[in-house]
Enzyme design. Structure first.
Site, PDB file in Angstrom:
ATOM      1  N   GLY A  40       0.823  -1.205   0.000  1.00  0.00           N
ATOM      2  CA  GLY A  40       0.000   0.000   0.000  1.00  0.00           C
ATOM      3  C   GLY A  40       0.856   1.253   0.000  1.00  0.00           C
ATOM      4  N   GLU A  41       0.317   2.341   0.553  1.00  0.00           N
ATOM      5  CA  GLU A  41       0.995   3.653   0.674  1.00  0.00           C
ATOM      6  C   GLU A  41       1.097   4.383  -0.673  1.00  0.00           C
ATOM      7  OE1 GLU A  41       4.945   3.169   2.279  1.00  0.00           O
ATOM      8  OE2 GLU A  41       4.249   2.191   4.101  1.00  0.00           O
TER       9      GLU A  41
END
Lengths: 367, 367
Positions: B329-330
């Protein structure tokens, strides 16, 4: 000792301690363990290659486009005229090809290495004139090259790797150009993997069904001619037991031999190589047969649309980083993968650990 | 007209003439037709988005990491404590996370948008304080948010897209942070695709079998609670017929609503969006349900290891560019894909045509 033997003698295995350090470090970084997937293993292998963690960032990169013609072109395996090899070399040198656009984007230098273009090429910036012969001979009629030519082509690849690293490159990228080179690649891959011609022969630039069927038969004819066709009833799971230099002599291209040397030369200097598509895959099979440890620092940049390439990377145990149905060659697929390789290593350099960032780790007692 | 309706009204289809120009131009470039595979279609779509060929290079890029907490965390769907959301936000702002390393490599700016972190966050450079609520409510007990919160979160995403473009970004990248956000993503994907919870619920950060089984049941409970669980005997091939804002209210996260708005806002400005993983995939399903044309300029940066993400990109008809078992993610997967998107467009800008480079085309009469 000759250059090839000397180079192979300098190649060692990946450093286990550095790989362990890299795995331990990955586990301490502020991210769920394993969450960078395939890239974590790339970072570990490059640590093993460098013998330290973190390994140096693989930059700047340099791409060597090995250009050569193929005698088997006479067999009508492609609708493209042979002069396109030299014309595309001129395009590379003028900066107009896709390899130039992709190299520019990642700051990689492009060198074109003439190891076997059929026509004479004038000196030009960016062109390394190392012609071994004006193309190979037709592999369906006899050996594609002499043993001396194969040896000199491998040596040329080693020398180019040494030169690019001496000039500052910290990551080498394979490129290739040569009309009919997917035909020679298919023959090499069949010889090294033992797979039948129809499994490893693709459509190259995009040939029609009839030409493809003809190309498969040409590959079969060449393999038969040189005693390299594996009997369907033979033992499973391995290909040619013939010495790899003999396989190159029989059905290789001068650029395949040179790229095999390029891989060996980089491995001896412990510099990573990002392999491009099916031509590089065929050449890497030759390099691996000459010295298995040479593949330790190789990354498969992508999986091309050529079926032989999938067979080659499988046989080499490599996991391609990009898989977008590319079938261009020139080094383009490897250049697209370079930021992935650089990102994999950059994580080891720049990302904070749970301790240093004050981030809580998961509760091992919790669900 | 409110901001959401106004934004949707400004979104149009891809420009067919520009797409035709891009296809024609690709065919004249010095490479075999189609040899850049999936990237050719990316270049065509971005030409259609821009309404011109070549489209502008998608740079500089800006990544917006939408951070929020989830009430369903109380149900024990993850071993990570909720405070990690805020701790990781601090890590992003300090430049210590993987998203920072990957953004630095491609020259992308990182903004963190607090739309729903449970704890109060101090002002800091790079932090956009747009908190709608201190996290969602537990979706197994009632709606995750109010209709007003959902609307404001979508509006916030639209505004952030506008701000980043006004500040010069020419490519937007979705990022996300929020412990338990894969649980809400699974619920959204099940609701929008009609797939059963066990098909779309993954292991997130890497949970064990027992926690995974529990997580599947939590997703099923939430869907049942809100009348969003598709009956196995129901009609095939589509998911929720409920208005997308109602689905967000029932089981969404504040970051999902904001990312849906971010996609809408970018589409209205005809700026491309590179979507990250499963959170972005779930949000893009909401955006597509609100306005199908909003997806025209979206590129799926990667396919994550989460099964729900594969289901989401399939339902959206997107082909992910990177497929390396990432599950971080991120915005990290989207950032890794950015050079591929940029390369796809760069080809239209920089590569020579057969005519201009004096390269022979293939002989159509030849084999």
């Amino acid at each position: 000792m000759n250059l090839i033997d000397e180079t192979i003698a300098a190649i060692g295995p990946l450093d286990e301690a550095a790989m362990r350090d890299a795995r331990d470090h990955q586990a301490r970084l502020t991210k769920p363990p394993g969450s960078l997937g395939v890239l974590e293993e790339v970072s570990v292998r490059l640590a093993g290659l460098a013998g330290q963690c973190p390994p140096p960032l693989p930059e700047p990169a340099a791409v060597a486009v090995f250009a050569a013609d193929h005698g088997v072109h006479a067999q009508g395996v492609t609708p493209w005229p042979q002069e396109v090899t030299a014309q595309m070399v001129a395009n590379f040198l003028a900066g107009g090809a896709v390899v130039n656009a992709f190299a520019g984007q990642v700051g990689a230098r492009v060198s074109v290495v003439d190891v076997g273009v059929a026509t004479e090429l004038d000196a030009a910036p960016g062109l390394l004139r190392r012609k071994i012969a004006p193309g190979t001979a037709d592999m369906t009629a006899g050996p594609a090259m002499t043993a001396d030519e194969a040896r000199r082509a491998v040596e040329t690849g080693i020398q180019v790797a040494r030169e690019l690293v001496a000039e500052g490159a910290r990551c080498l990228i394979t490129g290739d150009m040569g009309i009919a080179n997917t035909t020679a690649s298919a023959a090499l891959i069949a010889a090294f993997t033992g797979l039948p011609p129809e499994r490893v022969t693709g459509r190259g630039t995009g040939i029609d069904d009839a030409t493809h069927a003809h190309k498969v038969e040409i590959v079969r004819t060449a393999l038969t001619q040189h005693g390299l066709l594996k009997e369907p009833s033979g033992p499973k799971g391995h290909g040619s037991l013939r010495p790899p230099m003999e396989v190159l002599v029989a059905v290789g291209g001068l650029e395949h031999a040179a790229i095999a040397g390029f891989v060996l030369g980089a491995a001896a200097l412990r510099v990573p190589v990002v392999l491009d598509g099916v031509i590089a895959g065929a050449a890497a099979l030759a390099a691996a047969a000459l010295c298995p440890d040479a593949l330790g620092g190789c990354v498969a940049g992508h999986r091309s649309a050529e079926p032989g390439h999938a067979a080659a990377v499988d046989a080499l145990g490599l996991r391609p980083l990009v898989d977008l149905e590319l079938r261009l060659g020139e080094g383009t697929g490897a250049l697209l993968a370079l930021p992935l390789v650089q990102g994999a290593v950059r994580v080891l350099h720049e990302v904070a650990t749970f301790d240093s960032a004050g981030v809580s780790e998961k509760d091992a007692g919790q669900p």
